[in-house]
Structures are given as C-alpha cells and as structure tokens.
Design a protein around this motif. Structure first.
Motif, PDB file in Angstrom:
ATOM      1  N   ASN A   1       0.831  -1.216   0.000  1.00 42.11           N
ATOM      2  CA  ASN A   1       0.000   0.000   0.000  1.00 42.11           C
ATOM      3  C   ASN A   1       0.860   1.259   0.000  1.00 42.11           C
ATOM      4  O   ASN A   1       0.597   2.223   0.743  1.00 42.11           O
ATOM      5  N   THR A   2       1.859   1.272  -0.833  1.00 41.58           N
ATOM      6  CA  THR A   2       2.805   2.382  -0.850  1.00 41.58           C
ATOM      7  C   THR A   2       3.125   2.792  -2.285  1.00 41.58           C
ATOM      8  O   THR A   2       3.273   1.928  -3.164  1.00 41.58           O
ATOM      9  N   VAL A   3       3.236   4.091  -2.479  1.00 40.78           N
ATOM     10  CA  VAL A   3       3.688   4.636  -3.750  1.00 40.78           C
ATOM     11  C   VAL A   3       4.994   5.384  -3.482  1.00 40.78           C
ATOM     12  O   VAL A   3       5.172   5.968  -2.411  1.00 40.78           O
ATOM     13  N   TYR A   4       5.885   5.331  -4.461  1.00 44.50           N
ATOM     14  CA  TYR A   4       7.205   5.923  -4.313  1.00 44.50           C
ATOM     15  C   TYR A   4       7.464   6.965  -5.395  1.00 44.50           C
ATOM     16  O   TYR A   4       6.931   6.876  -6.502  1.00 44.50           O
ATOM     17  N   LEU A   5       8.298   7.921  -5.047  1.00 44.17           N
ATOM     18  CA  LEU A   5       8.770   8.888  -6.024  1.00 44.17           C
ATOM     19  C   LEU A   5      10.286   8.936  -5.907  1.00 44.17           C
ATOM     20  O   LEU A   5      10.818   9.478  -4.936  1.00 44.17           O
ATOM     21  N   GLN A   6      10.952   8.323  -6.868  1.00 48.33           N
ATOM     22  CA  GLN A   6      12.409   8.351  -6.913  1.00 48.33           C
ATOM     23  C   GLN A   6      12.836   9.595  -7.670  1.00 48.33           C
ATOM     24  O   GLN A   6      12.464   9.772  -8.833  1.00 48.33           O
ATOM     25  N   MET A   7      13.610  10.436  -7.020  1.00 47.31           N
ATOM     26  CA  MET A   7      14.027  11.703  -7.606  1.00 47.31           C
ATOM     27  C   MET A   7      15.545  11.712  -7.750  1.00 47.31           C
ATOM     28  O   MET A   7      16.261  11.639  -6.754  1.00 47.31           O
ATOM     29  N   ASN A   8      15.988  11.780  -8.984  1.00 46.99           N
ATOM     30  CA  ASN A   8      17.412  11.814  -9.284  1.00 46.99           C
ATOM     31  C   ASN A   8      17.781  13.142  -9.947  1.00 46.99           C
ATOM     32  O   ASN A   8      16.913  13.863 -10.424  1.00 46.99           O
ATOM     33  N   SER A   9      19.062  13.432  -9.963  1.00 45.18           N
ATOM     34  CA  SER A   9      19.556  14.663 -10.599  1.00 45.18           C
ATOM     35  C   SER A   9      18.769  15.879 -10.123  1.00 45.18           C
ATOM     36  O   SER A   9      18.315  16.700 -10.929  1.00 45.18           O
ATOM     37  N   LEU A  10      18.620  15.981  -8.847  1.00 48.72           N
ATOM     38  CA  LEU A  10      17.792  17.051  -8.283  1.00 48.72           C
ATOM     39  C   LEU A  10      18.413  18.417  -8.544  1.00 48.72           C
ATOM     40  O   LEU A  10      19.637  18.582  -8.571  1.00 48.72           O
ATOM     41  N   LYS A  11      17.521  19.375  -8.726  1.00 50.98           N
ATOM     42  CA  LYS A  11      17.910  20.756  -9.005  1.00 50.98           C
ATOM     43  C   LYS A  11      17.331  21.667  -7.920  1.00 50.98           C
ATOM     44  O   LYS A  11      16.311  21.329  -7.298  1.00 50.98           O
ATOM     45  N   PRO A  12      17.933  22.823  -7.708  1.00 49.51           N
ATOM     46  CA  PRO A  12      17.364  23.746  -6.711  1.00 49.51           C
ATOM     47  C   PRO A  12      15.902  24.082  -6.980  1.00 49.51           C
ATOM     48  O   PRO A  12      15.134  24.274  -6.026  1.00 49.51           O
ATOM     49  N   GLU A  13      15.504  24.117  -8.245  1.00 45.71           N
ATOM     50  CA  GLU A  13      14.107  24.433  -8.565  1.00 45.71           C
ATOM     51  C   GLU A  13      13.144  23.303  -8.222  1.00 45.71           C
ATOM     52  O   GLU A  13      11.928  23.467  -8.339  1.00 45.71           O
ATOM     53  N   ASP A  14      13.666  22.164  -7.789  1.00 45.20           N
ATOM     54  CA  ASP A  14      12.810  21.080  -7.309  1.00 45.20           C
ATOM     55  C   ASP A  14      12.418  21.289  -5.844  1.00 45.20           C
ATOM     56  O   ASP A  14      11.603  20.526  -5.302  1.00 45.20           O
ATOM     57  N   THR A  15      12.987  22.285  -5.204  1.00 44.50           N
ATOM     58  CA  THR A  15      12.658  22.567  -3.814  1.00 44.50           C
ATOM     59  C   THR A  15      11.180  22.906  -3.664  1.00 44.50           C
ATOM     60  O   THR A  15      10.667  23.795  -4.345  1.00 44.50           O
ATOM     61  N   ALA A  16      10.510  22.175  -2.784  1.00 40.81           N
ATOM     62  CA  ALA A  16       9.069  22.346  -2.596  1.00 40.81           C
ATOM     63  C   ALA A  16       8.603  21.391  -1.509  1.00 40.81           C
ATOM     64  O   ALA A  16       9.352  20.500  -1.081  1.00 40.81           O
ATOM     65  N   VAL A  17       7.373  21.582  -1.106  1.00 37.85           N
ATOM     66  CA  VAL A  17       6.683  20.557  -0.312  1.00 37.85           C
ATOM     67  C   VAL A  17       6.017  19.608  -1.295  1.00 37.85           C
ATOM     68  O   VAL A  17       5.293  20.046  -2.194  1.00 37.85           O
ATOM     69  N   TYR A  18       6.265  18.338  -1.128  1.00 37.60           N
ATOM     70  CA  TYR A  18       5.733  17.321  -2.024  1.00 37.60           C
ATOM     71  C   TYR A  18       4.563  16.606  -1.357  1.00 37.60           C
ATOM     72  O   TYR A  18       4.663  16.181  -0.191  1.00 37.60           O
ATOM     73  N   TYR A  19       3.488  16.473  -2.118  1.00 42.46           N
ATOM     74  CA  TYR A  19       2.279  15.840  -1.620  1.00 42.46           C
ATOM     75  C   TYR A  19       1.929  14.623  -2.473  1.00 42.46           C
ATOM     76  O   TYR A  19       2.026  14.677  -3.703  1.00 42.46           O
TER      77      TYR A  19
END
Length: 123
Positions: free
Chosen positions: A76-94
């Motif tokens: 019962n889980t969903v994942y978000l794998q985030m690679n090559s992160l950029k400063p513009e990816d800064t946020a609250v993720y929902y």
C-alpha cells in the motif's frame, strides 16, 4: 483512505531522494496515485502519477527522465524516486489518491491528500 508521505530532506544539487507515501485501508489498488509539489509563493503543480496497476505513468515535463513513480499494492505504498535534483525542485511534495481521474495532472480530481514532505535542494 489516509495518506502519509515521508522521505523528504535536504540534498545537494545532483543528488537523489526517494519519497514514500503509505496508504491506510485495503482499497489502495483501486486508486490512481499522484505526486504534486508546491514551492513558496507558487501554485501547486503536478509532478507525476501512476495508474492502479502501475502499468501506466505520466510525468510533468520538468521532471521527465529524472523522476520515477512506482507502487507496491501489497505494501500500500507509492514511491517517487528523484534523481539529478535541481534547486528548482525545492518544494513541499504531496501524494494524492484519485478513483478515476480523467486527467492525471489536474489536482481537482484527487480526493485524498497526504500531509506533505519538504524537499530542499541546495546549489
């Protein structure tokens, strides 16, 4: 359904993070699961979504090729794998759940929302 997001944190540009969203109940596999984010002073925006079975995904252009959504309907889980992160990816993720959204990218179709997890990418 109740959603609990986790896995956020502080990472340097170019780094990776994996977010998780755990769902309560036994109907998780009936929901399309989406990820959205909201940066300070900006509107909430679509990141990506995955179908009930996990066989279909959709991503915002800004994260294509860098982010990957997956799900485990047993856990019962969903994942978000985030690679090559950029400063513009800064946020609250929902994370969010929808029964039959005609458009994955529109937050209006999502019925349930998690509390959000902060992702900060330093330059």
């Amino acid at each position: 359904v109740q959603l609990q997001a986790s896995g956020g944190g502080l990472v340097q540009a170019g780094g990776s993070l994996r977010l998780s969203c755990a769902a309560s109940g036994n109907t998780f596999s009936r929901y399309v699961m989406g990820w959205f984010r909201q940066a300070p002073g900006k509107d909430r925006e679509f990141v990506g979504a995955i179908s009930w079975s996990g066989g279909s995904t959709d991503y915002a252009d800004s994260v294509k090729g860098r982010f990957t959504i997956s799900r485990d309907n047993v856990k019962n889980t969903v994942y978000l794998q985030m690679n090559s992160l950029k400063p513009e990816d800064t946020a609250v993720y929902y994370c969010a759940a929808a029964t039959s959204p005609p458009k994955y990218y529109s937050f209006n179709y999502y019925d349930y929302w998690g509390q959000g997890t902060q992702v900060t990418v330093s330059s």
